[in-house]
Write a protein that holds these residues in place. Sequence first.
Motif, mmCIF file in Angstrom:
data_model
loop_
_atom_site.group_PDB
_atom_site.id
_atom_site.type_symbol
_atom_site.label_atom_id
_atom_site.label_comp_id
_atom_site.label_asym_id
_atom_site.label_seq_id
_atom_site.Cartn_x
_atom_site.Cartn_y
_atom_site.Cartn_z
ATOM 1 N N GLN A 36 0.823 -1.209 0.000
ATOM 2 C CA GLN A 36 0.000 0.000 0.000
ATOM 3 C C GLN A 36 0.854 1.255 0.000
ATOM 4 N N TRP A 64 1.897 -3.201 -10.007
ATOM 5 C CA TRP A 64 0.459 -2.960 -9.833
ATOM 6 C C TRP A 64 -0.164 -2.677 -11.198
ATOM 7 N N GLN A 66 -3.884 -2.332 -11.301
ATOM 8 C CA GLN A 66 -4.993 -1.493 -10.855
ATOM 9 C C GLN A 66 -4.834 -1.293 -9.361
ATOM 10 N N CYS A 67 -5.442 -0.217 -8.853
ATOM 11 C CA CYS A 67 -5.403 -0.034 -7.409
ATOM 12 C C CYS A 67 -6.730 0.515 -6.905
ATOM 13 N N ARG A 68 -6.996 0.193 -5.650
ATOM 14 C CA ARG A 68 -8.185 0.673 -4.943
ATOM 15 C C ARG A 68 -7.759 1.917 -4.183
ATOM 16 N N THR A 70 -8.961 4.767 -1.397
ATOM 17 C CA THR A 70 -9.901 5.118 -0.340
ATOM 18 C C THR A 70 -9.369 6.353 0.368
ATOM 19 N N THR A 77 -15.120 3.308 -2.615
ATOM 20 C CA THR A 77 -13.737 3.354 -3.070
ATOM 21 C C THR A 77 -13.732 3.456 -4.587
ATOM 22 N N ILE A 79 -11.597 2.453 -8.160
ATOM 23 C CA ILE A 79 -10.590 1.572 -8.750
ATOM 24 C C ILE A 79 -9.975 2.342 -9.916
ATOM 25 N N THR A 81 -6.736 2.556 -12.919
ATOM 26 C CA THR A 81 -5.750 1.814 -13.696
ATOM 27 C C THR A 81 -4.374 2.433 -13.492
ATOM 28 N N GLN A 101 -4.142 0.708 -2.687
ATOM 29 C CA GLN A 101 -3.783 -0.699 -2.526
ATOM 30 C C GLN A 101 -3.988 -1.421 -3.849
ATOM 31 N N VAL A 103 -5.132 -4.081 -6.614
ATOM 32 C CA VAL A 103 -6.297 -4.939 -6.809
ATOM 33 C C VAL A 103 -5.814 -6.166 -7.565
#
Length: 105
Positions: A36, A64, A66-68, A70, A77, A79, A81, A101, A103
């Motif tokens: 993260q 990475w 994709q990432c989430r 928040t 949240t 998402i 790219t 973080q 995905v």
Amino acid sequence: MSKQDQVWVTDHISSHKYATERDGAEVKTSEATARQVKVSLTCKADPKLYDAPLTLITRVPADWQQCRITQGTQTATAIATVSNGVVLYAAMPTGEPITLQPVAP
């Protein structure tokens, strides 16, 4: 070829508000690991008048895809790219932690 999706068209008041927020903004990274990345976004402008989300560009681990994202305690949240280890997203300059973080694909 249209570039409409690459250009922001707005009124002069919104443009001024965004520029004022952007110019008074500060981003700090508090954590950057393989699992993260945490940053915070603050702004010196009065939040009662300047309340638009700002666009952030954050470097994340190269693997990475994709990432989430928040911010604070929000339940929703986003998402996003990741491209070449960089992610582009909108965030509010509230000082609340922004957590990115990966995905799983």
